[in-house]
Scaffold this active site. Structure first.
Site, PDB file in Angstrom:
ATOM      1  N   CYS A 110       0.842  -1.143  -0.080  1.00 49.68           N
ATOM      2  CA  CYS A 110       0.019  -0.055  -0.116  1.00 49.68           C
ATOM      3  C   CYS A 110       0.729   1.351   0.033  1.00 49.68           C
ATOM      4  CB  CYS A 110      -0.803   0.088   1.302  1.00 49.68           C
ATOM      5  SG  CYS A 110      -2.446   0.839   0.866  1.00 49.68           S
TER       6      CYS A 110
ATOM      7  N   HIS B 166      -3.250  -5.336   1.743  1.00 51.68           N
ATOM      8  CA  HIS B 166      -2.400  -5.494   2.964  1.00 51.68           C
ATOM      9  C   HIS B 166      -2.561  -6.752   3.359  1.00 51.68           C
ATOM     10  CE1 HIS B 166      -2.376  -1.325   4.546  1.00 51.68           C
ATOM     11  NE2 HIS B 166      -3.190  -0.958   3.573  1.00 51.68           N
TER      12      HIS B 166
ATOM     13  N   GLU C  74      -1.204  -8.460   5.492  1.00 53.96           N
ATOM     14  CA  GLU C  74      -0.684  -8.655   6.942  1.00 53.96           C
ATOM     15  C   GLU C  74      -1.789  -8.706   7.870  1.00 53.96           C
ATOM     16  OE1 GLU C  74      -0.380  -5.837   5.255  1.00 53.96           O
ATOM     17  OE2 GLU C  74      -0.752  -4.226   6.430  1.00 53.96           O
TER      18      GLU C  74
HETATM   19  N1  GLN Z   1      -3.482   6.412   0.896  1.00 51.64           N
HETATM   20  C1  GLN Z   1      -2.284   6.065   1.497  1.00 51.64           C
HETATM   21  C2  GLN Z   1      -0.940   6.741   1.005  1.00 51.64           C
HETATM   22  O1  GLN Z   1      -0.967   7.826   0.107  1.00 51.64           O
HETATM   23  C3  GLN Z   1      -1.998   4.679   1.492  1.00 51.64           C
HETATM   24  C4  GLN Z   1      -3.007   3.991   2.483  1.00 51.64           C
HETATM   25  C5  GLN Z   1      -2.517   2.691   3.009  1.00 51.64           C
HETATM   26  O2  GLN Z   1      -1.191   2.279   3.098  1.00 51.64           O
HETATM   27  N2  GLN Z   1      -3.461   2.133   3.751  1.00 51.64           N
HETATM   28  O3  GLN Z   1      -0.039   6.786   1.361  1.00 51.64           O
END
Ligand code: GLN
Length: 195
Positions: free
Chosen positions: A80, A173, A175
């Site tokens: 992410c 994610h 995890e």
């Molecule tokens: N939107 C977040 C960002 O730009 C990422 C979101 C997340 O890691 N769940 O860093």
């Protein structure tokens, strides 16, 4: 000896990664300083907020050491916000948003839009037998990829899991629900690199 895998612990969901890696039998450590980075055979860049993490990497003096380790072949797994940090190019980033880079992709931040801020789906992932239950939270997707980048999974017509040599990244994610299979792919990359 089990490999030592670091989890960048400046911000974000550090604990869940440490637990998942520990369950896989590796030595998982948190990384906040250069000496901890030196101990790690590979590192996870967790989810959280990519702009905040990039600033903290500068504050803690980790940005350049991390770039050097990546250039030297250290395996990295970005999830992410961590995928955004690993990307060479970001769309819809904050003004002047810096990344660590290394992964030859363009990602779009918060790509799935406000209506579907967060969602979960069962996703087939190359290299894993049964679909993975994938949790997306304000997730990025990949919009452009260089020739060395392999797509491992797609959602909404866009790559959401990619690999380029020693670099692995997922929009989702893996995890959060104790399913260690995606981390298992990363542990394999680390084991191969330390052999
Ligand atoms: N939107 C977040 C960002 O730009 C990422 C979101 C997340 O890691 N769940 O860093």
């Amino acid at each position: 000896m089990p490999p030592t895998i670091g989890v960048l612990a400046l911000q974000g969901d550090v604990r869940e990664h440490v637990r998942t890696l520990t369950d896989l039998g590796v030595d998982a450590i948190t990384v906040r300083r250069g000496s901890e980075l030196d101990e790690a055979d590979g590192i996870v860049l967790p989810g959280g907020e990519s702009t905040t993490m990039a600033k903290l990497l500068r504050t803690f003096g980790l940005m350049d050491p991390l770039r050097k380790r990546i250039a030297d072949g250290m395996p990295v797994f970005g999830t992410c916000a961590g995928m955004i940090l690993l990307a060479d190019r970001v769309r819809d980033g904050a003004a002047g948003q810096e990344t660590v880079g290394g992964l030859d992709v363009t990602v779009r931040r918060n790509a799935f839009g406000r209506q579907v801020d967060s969602f979960e789906t069962d996703l087939p992932v190359t290299g894993i037998d049964e679909p993975v239950h994938a949790v997306f939270i304000r997730a990025p997707w990949v919009e452009e990829l260089g020739p060395g980048v392999e797509v491992l999974a797609e959602a909404a017509g866009h790559p959401v899991a990619v690999r380029q040599g020693h670099l692995l990244a997922t929009s989702f994610h893996p995890e959060v629900d104790g399913d260690g299979r995606v981390h298992g792919l990363f542990v394999d990359l680390v084991r191969r690199s330390v052999r």
